[in-house]
Design a protein around this motif. Structure first.
Motif, PDB file in Angstrom:
ATOM      1  N   GLU A  79       0.816  -1.217   0.000  1.00  0.00           N
ATOM      2  CA  GLU A  79       0.000   0.000   0.000  1.00  0.00           C
ATOM      3  C   GLU A  79       0.850   1.269   0.000  1.00  0.00           C
ATOM      4  O   GLU A  79       0.531   2.237  -0.684  1.00  0.00           O
ATOM      5  CB  GLU A  79      -0.908  -0.011   1.231  1.00  0.00           C
ATOM      6  N   THR A 115     -10.544   2.428  -9.784  1.00  0.00           N
ATOM      7  CA  THR A 115     -10.706   1.500  -8.659  1.00  0.00           C
ATOM      8  C   THR A 115     -10.494   2.199  -7.319  1.00  0.00           C
ATOM      9  O   THR A 115     -10.996   1.735  -6.288  1.00  0.00           O
ATOM     10  CB  THR A 115      -9.724   0.323  -8.777  1.00  0.00           C
ATOM     11  N   LYS A 119     -13.095   3.055  -3.154  1.00  0.00           N
ATOM     12  CA  LYS A 119     -12.356   2.758  -1.923  1.00  0.00           C
ATOM     13  C   LYS A 119     -12.204   4.015  -1.073  1.00  0.00           C
ATOM     14  O   LYS A 119     -12.386   3.988   0.151  1.00  0.00           O
ATOM     15  CB  LYS A 119     -10.978   2.177  -2.257  1.00  0.00           C
ATOM     16  N   SER A 122     -15.724   4.935   0.472  1.00  0.00           N
ATOM     17  CA  SER A 122     -16.144   4.097   1.603  1.00  0.00           C
ATOM     18  C   SER A 122     -15.296   4.376   2.842  1.00  0.00           C
ATOM     19  O   SER A 122     -15.814   4.409   3.973  1.00  0.00           O
ATOM     20  CB  SER A 122     -16.071   2.620   1.229  1.00  0.00           C
ATOM     21  N   THR A 123     -13.992   4.590   2.640  1.00  0.00           N
ATOM     22  CA  THR A 123     -13.112   4.888   3.780  1.00  0.00           C
ATOM     23  C   THR A 123     -13.487   6.218   4.416  1.00  0.00           C
ATOM     24  O   THR A 123     -13.553   6.345   5.646  1.00  0.00           O
ATOM     25  CB  THR A 123     -11.643   4.923   3.332  1.00  0.00           C
TER      26      THR A 123
END
Length: 668
Positions: A79, A115, A119, A122-123
């Protein structure tokens, strides 16, 4: 492009010879593919460090496919590598401009970017619902990552129609508006990025415009941003970072509202005049909030101070690269640049507004106008009561002139003329590069945008004659001198890396033409100015620029008492007369010249008409009629703009024939 590189010769060999970091390039590219994630992360960070204000090294990295290597790292298993790769790509977007963005699009950067969006959403939703559930460091990482992704999308959307269409398909408006809606709970950086991205996407782009217009909540949010900042904004040049960036967000919100206007009727705010009630009251204080000479001096002092600090940490492959640890000087330079960029942005938004400024000289029946305004106010008030937008602070002009009075123009014009005046840092030196390219880029951008605003103001005024303005000859002379004062600093020399100097001239000539039309006959031509206009006209390969030069000369030639200058200008205009079926100078300049001669000598009683008779201009015009007929026939109606140009050509041809006949009948 934040750090222009047009001064550099083309080719990797040339870039290599002008970069001081050539030896660091290959190891970075190699480590990008390392099996060790810490080395991959190091390589991604190193890219950002190396390209900072260094276009030569950026070109070298580009030649080694750094873009492809970084995009590959966006799907890395670690990450932290993904985060640093995204940061470097974001910096390349901003510093590299269209070319690098086009390369990123061609190498499918949008595939991984798409993509990331759900993410991030939602985070953020999770963080906002339970803010204490995540460690502070994790929040910081997500917010910075969101900022980088959004900034890359903003830059990519300006790259090409293909990239814009692909981004339209992602439907970013809800994602971006979520940042603006949650602005009280989020750091300022991703909010600014979201507002900037939405501003760019809604610029003459129907899919994004329709997405924003379709949601009354989005419009309400944008009005709320403008209202809150407009209510308590005290622009004094010493605002804290949050305050300065809050002003930037409000400027962007005003720009978005202007982009999506007219607002749909079901929305109560559709009654609001965006330009009069939002854009002008908010942005006029912004463009007067900064002194460009002071900023230029401050930047040069900071750069000198920075250069005097000993470099204790030399860049090496073994050392850990710095991340976001910026010195106080770097932070202050970025703050000053941010202030300049906000002013530039405000000017870009004002450009459209300046083309539609209400003309104070329109003869409207006062009683009827008052009745209509009263009815509109009642209707607006009724709907506003039912809407959760407090418009009182938006309509409060606090210190601004009221729109019913004439001077919407006077407060703007002096401010714009001041912003058009170059500083010592506005352009790179003719033989070298700027001491701080980002500031130079921002300053020259402000000058160009200020001139574009002035151009639209005077073109608008010239379209509708206003005797109260045109009779103020002193005002016309002051404005004229101020534009020439700016051009005298720009200078007539253009070369590699000096594109903004030429752009200043091209736009300034349009401003001069507008001024000349507003105060036609009252501007005495200066010999040096006439010579510079003719030289610039001859040197330009752009037909529209030549038309502007010719139009400006036409206005100067109509000063009744300047007989010698009238002769010099007329002889120059007559040199454009057509002699065959083609014209090396371009069809439009020829048409403009013929039209100019007709206009200048339409009144045979003026003192300078002696030049027409003594110079036998009538014979020269008569002998050009056949050439004019042939030239007009060559205008292809099927080409873009060809139909309008053909009609104009036929009109000027007919006017020439009638004018020659008229002058012959005078028998002077």
């Amino acid at each position: 492009m934040r750090v222009p590189d047009s001064h550099l010769p083309h080719g990797l060999a040339q870039a290599s010879s002008t970069s001081s970091k050539t030896e660091a390039i290959l190891p970075i590219i190699q480590k990008m593919e390392s099996a060790d994630s810490s080395e991959r992360k190091w390589a991604c960070v190193a890219v950002s460090n190396l390209i900072q204000n260094d276009p030569s090294t950026r070109r070298l990295l580009q030649g080694k496919n750094v873009v492809g290597a970084l995009i590959a790292r966006l799907t890395d298993s670690e990450e932290e590598v993904v985060i640093e790769a995204m940061g470097s790509l974001r910096n390349l977007c901003i510093d590299g401009g269209y070319d690098i963005c086009a390369e990123m699009y061609n190498k499918n950067i949008l595939v991984p970017l798409k993509t990331f969006i759900p993410k991030i959403s939602s985070t953020l939703e999770q963080f906002l619902q339970t803010p204490k559930s995540a460690p502070e460091n994790a929040l910081k990482v997500v917010y910075e990552f969101a900022d980088n992704v959004i900034t890359a999308l903003w830059c990519l959307s300006e790259t090409s129609n293909k990239a814009l269409n692909a981004i339209n398909a992602i439907r970013l408006a809800p994602f971006l508006m979520s940042f603006l809606a949650s602005r009280e709970q989020l750091p300022i950086a991703p909010i600014v990025a979201a507002a900037q991205c939405l501003y760019v996407l809604t610029d003459d782009n129907d899919p994004a415009i329709n997405d924003v217009r379709a949601d009354a909540g989005y419009i309400s949010c944008l009005f709320d941003i403008v209202r809150s900042v407009h209510h308590d904004m005290k622009v004094n040049g010493k605002a804290k970072e949050r305050d300065q960036r809050s002003i930037t967000i409000s400027v962007l919100a005003a720009g978005i509202l202007r982009n999506i206007s007219p607002l749909p009727p079901p929305v109560a705010a559709s009654f609001v005049d965006i330009d009069k009630d939002i854009v002008l009251p908010l942005l006029q204080p912004v463009i007067t909030s900064v002194s460009l000479p002071d900023t230029s001096n401050n930047v040069q002092a900071l750069v000198s101070q920075q250069a005097s600090i000993p470099q204790t940490e030399k860049s090496s492959l073994k050392s850990t690269p710095k991340f976001d640890h910026k010195s106080p000087i770097e932070i202050e330079l970025e703050r000053l640049e941010s202030c300049l960029r906000t002013v530039q942005l405000a000017l870009e938004i004002l450009t459209g507004t300046c083309a539609t400024l209400p003309d104070p000289g329109l003869n409207v029946d006062e009683a009827e106008s008052d009745d209509n305004e009263e009815n509109d106010d009642k209707e607006e008030a009724e709907v506003m009561e039912d809407m959760d937008i407090d418009m009182s602070t938006i309509n409060d002009k606090s210190g601004m002139e009221q729109s019913e009075t004439v001077p919407l123009l006077p407060p703007l014009v002096p401010a714009l003329l001041a912003l058009a005046q170059p500083t010592s840092l506005s352009f790179p030196p003719l033989a070298s590069i700027s001491v701080h390219p980002p500031t130079t880029s921002a300053l020259s951008g402000i000058h160009v945008s200020a001139l574009e605003c002035l151009n639209n103001i005077f073109l608008s005024l010239a379209r509708v004659r206003n005797t109260s303005i045109s009779s103020d000859k002193e005002a016309g002379q002051r404005v004229w001198k101020d534009v020439w004062s700016a051009l005298s600093v720009v200078g007539p020399e253009f070369g590699m890396g000096q594109e903004r100097r030429r752009e200043m001239w091209e736009i300034s000539v349009g401003v001069l033409w507008g001024i000349g039309n507003v105060w036609k006959g009252s501007l005495a031509p200066d010999v040096n100015e006439v010579n510079l206009l003719t030289q610039f006209c001859n040197a330009s390969s752009d037909s529209q620029t030549r038309v502007k030069c010719i139009g400006t000369l036409e206005c100067l030639a109509q000063h009744p008492d300047s007989i010698d200058s009238n002769r010099i200008i007329s002889e120059y205009l007559l040199s454009f007369l057509p002699t065959g079926t083609s014209s090396e100078v371009g069809i439009e300049p020829v048409l403009q010249s013929v039209s100019a001669i007709i206009d200048i000598y339409s009144d045979e009683m003026l003192p300078y008409d002696v030049n027409f008779r003594q110079g036998r201009y009538l014979n020269r015009l008569a002998s050009s009629i056949d050439g004019m007929k042939k030239l007009v026939k060559t205008i292809d109606r099927r080409k873009p703009g060809g139909r309008v140009l053909r009609l104009r050509g036929e009109e000027i041809r007919d006017n020439l024939i009638a004018f020659v006949e008229y002058r012959k009948n005078l028998k002077l």
